[in-house]
Design a protein around this motif. Structure first.
Motif, PDB file in Angstrom:
ATOM      1  N   TRP A  71       1.724   8.712  -6.519  1.00 28.55           N
ATOM      2  CA  TRP A  71       2.047  10.105  -6.213  1.00 28.55           C
ATOM      3  C   TRP A  71       3.151  10.625  -7.127  1.00 28.55           C
ATOM      4  O   TRP A  71       3.128  11.755  -7.583  1.00 28.55           O
ATOM      5  CB  TRP A  71       2.472  10.224  -4.740  1.00 28.55           C
ATOM      6  CG  TRP A  71       2.880  11.608  -4.367  1.00 28.55           C
ATOM      7  CD1 TRP A  71       2.081  12.669  -4.105  1.00 28.55           C
ATOM      8  CD2 TRP A  71       4.219  12.078  -4.235  1.00 28.55           C
ATOM      9  NE1 TRP A  71       2.836  13.767  -3.803  1.00 28.55           N
ATOM     10  CE2 TRP A  71       4.158  13.434  -3.881  1.00 28.55           C
ATOM     11  CE3 TRP A  71       5.472  11.482  -4.361  1.00 28.55           C
ATOM     12  CZ2 TRP A  71       5.295  14.199  -3.663  1.00 28.55           C
ATOM     13  CZ3 TRP A  71       6.596  12.252  -4.165  1.00 28.55           C
ATOM     14  CH2 TRP A  71       6.500  13.594  -3.799  1.00 28.55           C
ATOM     15  N   THR A  78       0.828  -1.202   0.000  1.00 31.13           N
ATOM     16  CA  THR A  78       0.000   0.000   0.000  1.00 31.13           C
ATOM     17  C   THR A  78       0.860   1.249   0.000  1.00 31.13           C
ATOM     18  O   THR A  78       0.618   2.189  -0.773  1.00 31.13           O
ATOM     19  CB  THR A  78      -0.941   0.008   1.219  1.00 31.13           C
ATOM     20  OG1 THR A  78      -1.781  -1.144   1.160  1.00 31.13           O
ATOM     21  CG2 THR A  78      -1.785   1.253   1.257  1.00 31.13           C
ATOM     22  N   ASN A 115       1.140   3.765  -3.211  1.00 32.44           N
ATOM     23  CA  ASN A 115       0.768   5.169  -3.020  1.00 32.44           C
ATOM     24  C   ASN A 115       1.906   6.102  -3.420  1.00 32.44           C
ATOM     25  O   ASN A 115       1.670   7.137  -4.048  1.00 32.44           O
ATOM     26  CB  ASN A 115       0.341   5.435  -1.578  1.00 32.44           C
ATOM     27  CG  ASN A 115      -1.070   5.015  -1.322  1.00 32.44           C
ATOM     28  OD1 ASN A 115      -1.931   5.138  -2.184  1.00 32.44           O
ATOM     29  ND2 ASN A 115      -1.325   4.503  -0.134  1.00 32.44           N
TER      30      ASN A 115
END
Length: 76
Positions: A72, A64, A68
């Motif tokens: 990003w 995760t 992420n």
């Protein structure tokens, strides 16, 4: 388009190298994958059963965070 594709290939390669090194040196750094407290193991007369609950939770958290960061990085 090709610039984004190049970034994706680069990030995928780095991620594969990190995962490969983690599995390669797993036994040398304590063999923590699959041997965590909370991993269920049962050995009986007719066979054995292994369910890595805690390992699955930790890998889920790590993936995760990595994904992420990945998304990003490409959002900019």
């Amino acid at each position: 388009m090709s610039e984004n594709f190049g970034k994706i290939i680069l990030m995928a390669g780095i991620l594969l190298c990190i995962v490969g090194l983690l599995f390669l040196f797993n036994n040398k750094i304590g063999g923590f994958l699959g041997n965590l407290p909370g991993d269920y193991s049962y050995k009986g007369k007719g066979g054995s059963f292994y369910f890595p609950i805690m390992t699955s939770i930790i890998l889920s958290i790590i993936l995760t965070v990595v994904l992420n960061l990945f998304f990003w990085f490409f959002r900019k």
